[in-house]
Design a protein around this motif. Sequence first.
Motif, PDB file in Angstrom:
ATOM      1  N   UNK A 177     -20.271  43.166  16.794  1.00 32.42           N
ATOM      2  CA  UNK A 177     -19.230  43.207  15.766  1.00 32.42           C
ATOM      3  C   UNK A 177     -18.087  44.128  16.199  1.00 32.42           C
ATOM      4  N   UNK A 178     -18.424  45.292  16.728  1.00 31.34           N
ATOM      5  CA  UNK A 178     -17.382  46.217  17.208  1.00 31.34           C
ATOM      6  C   UNK A 178     -16.573  45.579  18.340  1.00 31.34           C
ATOM      7  N   UNK A 179     -17.269  44.951  19.272  1.00 31.83           N
ATOM      8  CA  UNK A 179     -16.592  44.277  20.390  1.00 31.83           C
ATOM      9  C   UNK A 179     -15.658  43.181  19.877  1.00 31.83           C
ATOM     10  N   UNK A 180     -16.144  42.426  18.925  1.00 33.83           N
ATOM     11  CA  UNK A 180     -15.350  41.324  18.379  1.00 33.83           C
ATOM     12  C   UNK A 180     -14.108  41.853  17.659  1.00 33.83           C
ATOM     13  N   UNK A 181     -14.272  42.920  16.868  1.00 36.99           N
ATOM     14  CA  UNK A 181     -13.118  43.465  16.162  1.00 36.99           C
ATOM     15  C   UNK A 181     -12.093  44.059  17.130  1.00 36.99           C
ATOM     16  N   UNK A 182     -12.542  44.614  18.239  1.00 37.84           N
ATOM     17  CA  UNK A 182     -11.577  45.099  19.244  1.00 37.84           C
ATOM     18  C   UNK A 182     -10.757  43.937  19.787  1.00 37.84           C
ATOM     19  N   UNK A 183     -11.415  42.818  20.070  1.00 39.35           N
ATOM     20  CA  UNK A 183     -10.670  41.668  20.584  1.00 39.35           C
ATOM     21  C   UNK A 183      -9.794  41.056  19.501  1.00 39.35           C
ATOM     22  N   UNK A 184     -10.244  41.066  18.237  1.00 40.61           N
ATOM     23  CA  UNK A 184      -9.416  40.579  17.138  1.00 40.61           C
ATOM     24  C   UNK A 184      -8.158  41.436  16.997  1.00 40.61           C
ATOM     25  N   UNK A 185      -8.308  42.756  17.152  1.00 35.88           N
ATOM     26  CA  UNK A 185      -7.148  43.649  17.053  1.00 35.88           C
ATOM     27  C   UNK A 185      -6.127  43.328  18.137  1.00 35.88           C
ATOM     28  N   UNK A 186      -6.606  43.059  19.329  1.00 33.55           N
ATOM     29  CA  UNK A 186      -5.698  42.723  20.438  1.00 33.55           C
ATOM     30  C   UNK A 186      -4.945  41.428  20.145  1.00 33.55           C
ATOM     31  N   UNK A 187      -5.659  40.420  19.626  1.00 35.64           N
ATOM     32  CA  UNK A 187      -5.006  39.164  19.247  1.00 35.64           C
ATOM     33  C   UNK A 187      -3.982  39.422  18.146  1.00 35.64           C
ATOM     34  N   UNK A 188      -4.333  40.259  17.187  1.00 33.35           N
ATOM     35  CA  UNK A 188      -3.421  40.566  16.083  1.00 33.35           C
ATOM     36  C   UNK A 188      -2.120  41.178  16.597  1.00 33.35           C
ATOM     37  N   UNK A 189      -2.202  41.983  17.647  1.00 35.78           N
ATOM     38  CA  UNK A 189      -1.001  42.598  18.213  1.00 35.78           C
ATOM     39  C   UNK A 189      -0.129  41.598  18.975  1.00 35.78           C
ATOM     40  N   UNK A 190      -0.746  40.610  19.608  1.00 34.17           N
ATOM     41  CA  UNK A 190      -0.017  39.752  20.539  1.00 34.17           C
ATOM     42  C   UNK A 190       0.315  38.364  20.007  1.00 34.17           C
TER      43      UNK A 190
END
Length: 194
Positions: A98-111
């Motif tokens: 879940x933590x790994x997924x949210x980190x990648x979601x945050x990156x997508x949210x930025x870009x």
Amino acid sequence: MASTTPLWLPLVTAIAGIIGTLGAAIFTQVWAGRREDQRRRQDKAREDRYRSYSERQSAYQDMLHSFHRWNDEIVVGWRFQQADDDLTEIMENLASLERECYRSFERVTLLAPPEVVHYVSRLARLAASKQARLLDGSLDDPDDEGTQNIWRLALNAMRIDLGVPGGLIGLPPRQPTGPDGAVDSTSKPQQAGS
């Protein structure tokens, strides 16, 4: 026979020729400098677009991979739960994924553009909801049609953003969904033409 041309006229003509030649050389240098600056700006813009495209593509790949791993672990946990097995190790894995997924979601949210962010956010909320239902024992089907629909919508938004040729991934006929995106089992599917 004496010349009737005044002395200053050839001097002025020579000076005008020299100034004209120097002016043309300076004008050419300035014009070439402007063209070079414009070419550099275009190259930089092209490089920035490519870098942005590459970063979005990488972010999408990371997000898709982490979501698959998280969702797969939810399915494994559900199977363990159905067999009344111990979920301790699964829960530890789920928290990490879940933590790994949210980190990648945050990156997508930025870009990513807003439409991609919208569907990625829905995927994140849906996965978190599925995990919470797994923990409290109320998860019926970990691989439900609602998850698949949101997954396809997110994937199609990413494909459109990246300009992937070959069309979109098909969706099944639209069915009423609940607030978490899952298919609402209390409603009947809409028939064509009704």
